[in-house]
Design a protein around this motif. Sequence first.
Motif, PDB file in Angstrom:
ATOM      1  N   LEU A  99      10.116  13.378 -11.526  1.00  0.00           N
ATOM      2  CA  LEU A  99      11.562  13.597 -11.599  1.00  0.00           C
ATOM      3  C   LEU A  99      12.056  13.105 -12.946  1.00  0.00           C
ATOM      4  CD1 LEU A  99      12.632  12.492  -8.002  1.00  0.00           C
ATOM      5  CD2 LEU A  99      12.112  14.784  -8.847  1.00  0.00           C
ATOM      6  N   ALA A 100      12.709  13.991 -13.705  1.00  0.00           N
ATOM      7  CA  ALA A 100      12.984  13.738 -15.121  1.00  0.00           C
ATOM      8  C   ALA A 100      13.907  12.554 -15.375  1.00  0.00           C
ATOM      9  CB  ALA A 100      13.566  15.001 -15.765  1.00  0.00           C
ATOM     10  N   ARG A 101      14.933  12.390 -14.555  1.00  0.00           N
ATOM     11  CA  ARG A 101      15.919  11.335 -14.822  1.00  0.00           C
ATOM     12  C   ARG A 101      15.717  10.119 -13.920  1.00  0.00           C
ATOM     13  NH1 ARG A 101      18.641  16.099 -15.647  1.00  0.00           N
ATOM     14  NH2 ARG A 101      19.314  16.283 -13.481  1.00  0.00           N
ATOM     15  N   THR A 102      14.485   9.958 -13.467  1.00  0.00           N
ATOM     16  CA  THR A 102      14.147   8.876 -12.552  1.00  0.00           C
ATOM     17  C   THR A 102      13.095   7.991 -13.193  1.00  0.00           C
ATOM     18  OG1 THR A 102      14.611  10.323 -10.678  1.00  0.00           O
ATOM     19  CG2 THR A 102      13.302   8.371 -10.225  1.00  0.00           C
ATOM     20  N   SER A 103      13.221   6.679 -13.015  1.00  0.00           N
ATOM     21  CA  SER A 103      12.295   5.745 -13.649  1.00  0.00           C
ATOM     22  C   SER A 103      10.875   5.907 -13.104  1.00  0.00           C
ATOM     23  CB  SER A 103      12.762   4.306 -13.421  1.00  0.00           C
ATOM     24  OG  SER A 103      12.596   3.948 -12.059  1.00  0.00           O
ATOM     25  N   ALA A 104       9.930   5.355 -13.850  1.00  0.00           N
ATOM     26  CA  ALA A 104       8.536   5.395 -13.411  1.00  0.00           C
ATOM     27  C   ALA A 104       8.394   4.744 -12.036  1.00  0.00           C
ATOM     28  CB  ALA A 104       7.652   4.682 -14.429  1.00  0.00           C
ATOM     29  N   LYS A 105       9.033   3.610 -11.860  1.00  0.00           N
ATOM     30  CA  LYS A 105       8.957   2.902 -10.582  1.00  0.00           C
ATOM     31  C   LYS A 105       9.507   3.762  -9.449  1.00  0.00           C
ATOM     32  CE  LYS A 105      11.137  -1.063  -8.284  1.00  0.00           C
ATOM     33  NZ  LYS A 105      12.161  -0.250  -7.606  1.00  0.00           N
ATOM     34  N   GLU A 106      10.639   4.402  -9.672  1.00  0.00           N
ATOM     35  CA  GLU A 106      11.252   5.220  -8.617  1.00  0.00           C
ATOM     36  C   GLU A 106      10.406   6.454  -8.324  1.00  0.00           C
ATOM     37  OE1 GLU A 106      15.964   4.131  -9.392  1.00  0.00           O
ATOM     38  OE2 GLU A 106      14.925   5.565 -10.696  1.00  0.00           O
ATOM     39  N   ASN A 107       9.789   7.032  -9.354  1.00  0.00           N
ATOM     40  CA  ASN A 107       8.882   8.166  -9.123  1.00  0.00           C
ATOM     41  C   ASN A 107       7.701   7.752  -8.248  1.00  0.00           C
ATOM     42  OD1 ASN A 107       9.210  10.955 -10.480  1.00  0.00           O
ATOM     43  ND2 ASN A 107       9.998   9.557 -12.054  1.00  0.00           N
ATOM     44  N   VAL A 108       7.156   6.594  -8.525  1.00  0.00           N
ATOM     45  CA  VAL A 108       5.995   6.126  -7.771  1.00  0.00           C
ATOM     46  C   VAL A 108       6.377   5.779  -6.333  1.00  0.00           C
ATOM     47  CG1 VAL A 108       4.244   4.302  -7.640  1.00  0.00           C
ATOM     48  CG2 VAL A 108       4.805   5.332  -9.842  1.00  0.00           C
ATOM     49  N   GLU A 109       7.598   5.321  -6.136  1.00  0.00           N
ATOM     50  CA  GLU A 109       8.056   4.937  -4.802  1.00  0.00           C
ATOM     51  C   GLU A 109       8.271   6.124  -3.866  1.00  0.00           C
ATOM     52  OE1 GLU A 109      11.605   2.649  -4.957  1.00  0.00           O
ATOM     53  OE2 GLU A 109      10.635   0.858  -5.742  1.00  0.00           O
ATOM     54  N   LEU A 110       8.391   7.339  -4.396  1.00  0.00           N
ATOM     55  CA  LEU A 110       8.798   8.487  -3.578  1.00  0.00           C
ATOM     56  C   LEU A 110       7.953   8.690  -2.314  1.00  0.00           C
ATOM     57  CD1 LEU A 110       9.864  11.226  -6.148  1.00  0.00           C
ATOM     58  CD2 LEU A 110      11.286  10.120  -4.414  1.00  0.00           C
ATOM     59  N   GLN A 150       0.859   8.820 -20.509  1.00  0.00           N
ATOM     60  CA  GLN A 150       1.568   7.849 -19.666  1.00  0.00           C
ATOM     61  C   GLN A 150       2.203   8.532 -18.454  1.00  0.00           C
ATOM     62  OE1 GLN A 150       4.031   6.289 -22.861  1.00  0.00           O
ATOM     63  NE2 GLN A 150       3.033   4.292 -22.692  1.00  0.00           N
ATOM     64  N   GLN A 151       2.746   9.735 -18.662  1.00  0.00           N
ATOM     65  CA  GLN A 151       3.322  10.460 -17.531  1.00  0.00           C
ATOM     66  C   GLN A 151       2.256  10.762 -16.473  1.00  0.00           C
ATOM     67  OE1 GLN A 151       6.235  13.683 -18.361  1.00  0.00           O
ATOM     68  NE2 GLN A 151       5.969  13.125 -20.509  1.00  0.00           N
ATOM     69  N   GLN A 152       1.051  11.130 -16.923  1.00  0.00           N
ATOM     70  CA  GLN A 152       0.004  11.403 -15.944  1.00  0.00           C
ATOM     71  C   GLN A 152      -0.439  10.118 -15.255  1.00  0.00           C
ATOM     72  OE1 GLN A 152      -0.752  13.489 -13.895  1.00  0.00           O
ATOM     73  NE2 GLN A 152      -2.121  14.977 -14.866  1.00  0.00           N
ATOM     74  N   ARG A 153      -0.375   8.996 -15.947  1.00  0.00           N
ATOM     75  CA  ARG A 153      -0.671   7.718 -15.307  1.00  0.00           C
ATOM     76  C   ARG A 153       0.363   7.407 -14.220  1.00  0.00           C
ATOM     77  NH1 ARG A 153      -4.156   3.923 -17.929  1.00  0.00           N
ATOM     78  NH2 ARG A 153      -5.221   4.897 -19.692  1.00  0.00           N
TER      79      ARG A 153
END
Length: 245
Positions: A99-110, A150-153
């Motif tokens: 999700l483009a406007r969402t932090s790395a942490k929030e993306n991982v939490e989904l 980093q995005q793929q990580r």
Amino acid sequence: MSVPLIELRSISKRYGEGAAELMALKTIDLRIEAGEFVAIMGPSGSGKSTAMNILGCLDTPTGGQYLFKGARVETLSRDQRARLRRRYLGFVFQGFNLLARTSAKENVELPLLYRGDSAHDRARAAAQALSDVGLAGWETHTPGELSGGQQQRVAIARAIVTQPAVVLADEPTGNLDTRRSHEIMGLLMALNRDHGITVLMVTHEPDMAAYAHRMVHFLDGRIAKDAVNPTPTTEAPASALSETT
């Protein structure tokens, strides 16, 4: 004989009817043990993506049996397959799908949010997953502030945050340069080796497939070759890591 983690028995997949009929898979058999790292290869239209969709419970076969830990997956309802995905499977895609406007942490939490975990548990698990992929300290960065590697990580952290039994990676290095591709492969290899996660990876790149312990080649809807890789790559070639990015 022990029960394999995954087993496909005479699996077929047909699309369309009559003159428009296409047999994407033709009674394939495949057995995958827990802890394997398998590369799935083949030309476009060979059936490898259809097989991965069935393995990932994103599609159902026309015929045959799909067993996961001995349970008949093809007989499950849509909701039951969704629960199996949430509990046992993690997905990594070529296009990252963040999700483009969402932090790395929030993306991982989904995935944990969809599962109904508490905010405290989501935050703790996401931080650990990001640390596991080498991104501790990057939790608040959005995808636009991260490199492709980093995005793929982040995408891999999202795949492993639920502690899945299997990670299904669909061309995980397809959008990356050579150096970042080898870094991602090293990460997948470490997750397989150190965490015991079974990795099933679709790739058309022989140097990426070389990291796998086993290579399964599809052709015309069938498995044309299934062989152990006697000398899997254990680290990136120096020539690849010396390239500029």
